[in-house]
Design a protein around this motif. Structure first.
Motif, PDB file in Angstrom:
ATOM      1  N   UNK A 153      61.930  30.007  43.966  1.00 37.41           N
ATOM      2  CA  UNK A 153      62.318  31.105  43.078  1.00 37.41           C
ATOM      3  C   UNK A 153      61.627  32.420  43.435  1.00 37.41           C
ATOM      4  N   UNK A 154      60.747  32.390  44.426  1.00 34.61           N
ATOM      5  CA  UNK A 154      59.984  33.579  44.783  1.00 34.61           C
ATOM      6  C   UNK A 154      60.706  34.417  45.829  1.00 34.61           C
ATOM      7  N   UNK A 155      60.339  35.673  45.903  1.00 39.56           N
ATOM      8  CA  UNK A 155      60.846  36.538  46.976  1.00 39.56           C
ATOM      9  C   UNK A 155      60.200  36.138  48.300  1.00 39.56           C
ATOM     10  N   UNK A 156      60.751  36.650  49.393  1.00 42.69           N
ATOM     11  CA  UNK A 156      60.190  36.332  50.706  1.00 42.69           C
ATOM     12  C   UNK A 156      58.731  36.745  50.826  1.00 42.69           C
ATOM     13  N   UNK A 157      58.405  37.918  50.309  1.00 46.46           N
ATOM     14  CA  UNK A 157      57.038  38.397  50.371  1.00 46.46           C
ATOM     15  C   UNK A 157      56.099  37.544  49.549  1.00 46.46           C
ATOM     16  N   UNK A 158      56.544  37.115  48.360  1.00 42.81           N
ATOM     17  CA  UNK A 158      55.720  36.264  47.510  1.00 42.81           C
ATOM     18  C   UNK A 158      55.504  34.897  48.154  1.00 42.81           C
ATOM     19  N   UNK A 159      56.554  34.347  48.766  1.00 47.00           N
ATOM     20  CA  UNK A 159      56.405  33.048  49.430  1.00 47.00           C
ATOM     21  C   UNK A 159      55.416  33.141  50.586  1.00 47.00           C
TER      22      UNK A 159
ATOM     23  N   UNK B 260      54.515  38.802  59.430  1.00 46.42           N
ATOM     24  CA  UNK B 260      55.482  39.711  58.805  1.00 46.42           C
ATOM     25  C   UNK B 260      56.933  39.366  59.136  1.00 46.42           C
ATOM     26  N   UNK B 261      57.143  38.268  59.854  1.00 44.39           N
ATOM     27  CA  UNK B 261      58.502  37.857  60.213  1.00 44.39           C
ATOM     28  C   UNK B 261      59.357  37.659  58.962  1.00 44.39           C
ATOM     29  N   UNK B 262      60.590  38.157  59.006  1.00 42.90           N
ATOM     30  CA  UNK B 262      61.592  38.033  57.938  1.00 42.90           C
ATOM     31  C   UNK B 262      61.272  38.877  56.702  1.00 42.90           C
TER      32      UNK B 262
ATOM     33  N   UNK C  63      56.063  43.727  54.524  1.00 40.37           N
ATOM     34  CA  UNK C  63      55.236  43.696  55.724  1.00 40.37           C
ATOM     35  C   UNK C  63      53.900  44.388  55.475  1.00 40.37           C
ATOM     36  N   UNK C  64      53.965  45.600  54.929  1.00 39.06           N
ATOM     37  CA  UNK C  64      52.747  46.361  54.677  1.00 39.06           C
ATOM     38  C   UNK C  64      51.892  45.690  53.600  1.00 39.06           C
ATOM     39  N   UNK C  65      52.535  45.064  52.649  1.00 36.99           N
ATOM     40  CA  UNK C  65      51.801  44.339  51.603  1.00 36.99           C
ATOM     41  C   UNK C  65      51.008  43.189  52.218  1.00 36.99           C
ATOM     42  N   UNK C  66      51.639  42.428  53.109  1.00 32.15           N
ATOM     43  CA  UNK C  66      50.964  41.311  53.759  1.00 32.15           C
ATOM     44  C   UNK C  66      49.811  41.795  54.641  1.00 32.15           C
TER      45      UNK C  66
END
Length: 271
Positions: free
Chosen positions: A144-150, A172-174, A180-183
């Protein structure tokens, strides 16, 4: 504690072949404690193979990897996992797994798959969730999470191992540019606030320069150059490694290099 000049992780004359094909050729390099190092280079140059070798997941055909002076090959897998963690490019997502359950998997290194979580484990899990900003999502199902959250959840699992070295293969793939910047910011923050040593594979040279202490350029299984972003982000060096004409944005700090698919005049301020 390691002295600042003592390598925490190093490879000596490391050679690796996969299915009979040479990938890494007598590669020697080292990483000091508390640094952030970006492995960069064209596709197929051996970046991911090097990272997996540094994690002890690929046995070299020659040479060795050492962690704090100890040969990695001589360390039991569980002991190795307590010292360093690898976040791979892609992940198999078990159905129905919650964020907290995924992060708890990072504690397997400390007690095995049948280990019952104790107070130390729960503290490590809570810390990893807090460091990645996922405490409020601990009960959510991964799907249920976004890509960034996962991606942050997988990072939290790696952090729950409690190691001192974090190896990330294209984290930062995908992800879109915001995530990307958050990660990248999250990992850099962990480095600065907690002294975590980071070695990551990054394709975006400008992001690598902005978030890393050193860049290591690889080509055809060998280390072509390493240094600070200012030392590495030179058009003539990048042309040699990537076979692309580049132009360095004047007075950019950190340095920014762009492909020459448009003229420099297009980037000059208007009168």
């Amino acid at each position: 504690m390691n002295a600042p000049h003592t390598p925490l992780l190093q490879a000596d004359a490391l050679s690796v072949s996969l299915s009979g094909t040479p990938i890494l050729d007598s590669l020697s390099l080292s990483f000091a404690p508390g640094g952030v190092y970006a492995l960069c280079g064209p596709n197929g140059c051996g970046k991911s193979t090097l990272l997996r070798s540094l994690a002890g997941l690929i046995a070299p055909s020659a040479g060795e990897v050492r962690l704090a002076g100890e040969p990695l090959a001589a360390m039991p897998a569980r002991a190795r996992a307590k010292r360093l963690a690898l976040l791979a490019q892609s992940h198999t997502q078990p159905p129905g797994l919650s964020v907290a359950e995924l992060v708890a998997c990072g504690r397997f290194a400390h007690g095995g798959f049948n280990h019952r979580l104790n107070a130390d484990d729960r503290q490590a899990i809570e810390r990893a969730l807090a460091l990645t900003g996922l405490a409020e999502l601990a009960g959510r199902e991964l799907s249920t999470l976004s890509g960034g959250q996962r991606q942050r959840a997988w990072l939290a699992m790696a952090l729950a191992q409690g190691g001192e070295v974090l190896l990330l293969d294209e984290p930062t793939t995908y992800l879109d540019v915001h995530h990307q910047l958050e990660m990248l910011s999250t990992v850099r923050g962990l480095n600065r606030e907690h002294g975590l040593t980071v070695v990551w594979v990054l394709h975006d040279l400008n992001q690598a320069a902005a978030f890393s202490d050193e860049l290591l350029l690889m080509k055809a299984g060998r280390l072509r150059a390493r240094g600070t972003p200012d030392e590495i982000m030179r058009p003539e060096l990048l042309k040699e490694v990537f076979d692309v004409d580049m132009w360095r944005l004047p007075d950019s700090h950190p340095p920014v290099c762009l492909p020459r698919y448009r003229t420099e005049a297009a980037w000059q301020p208007s009168a």
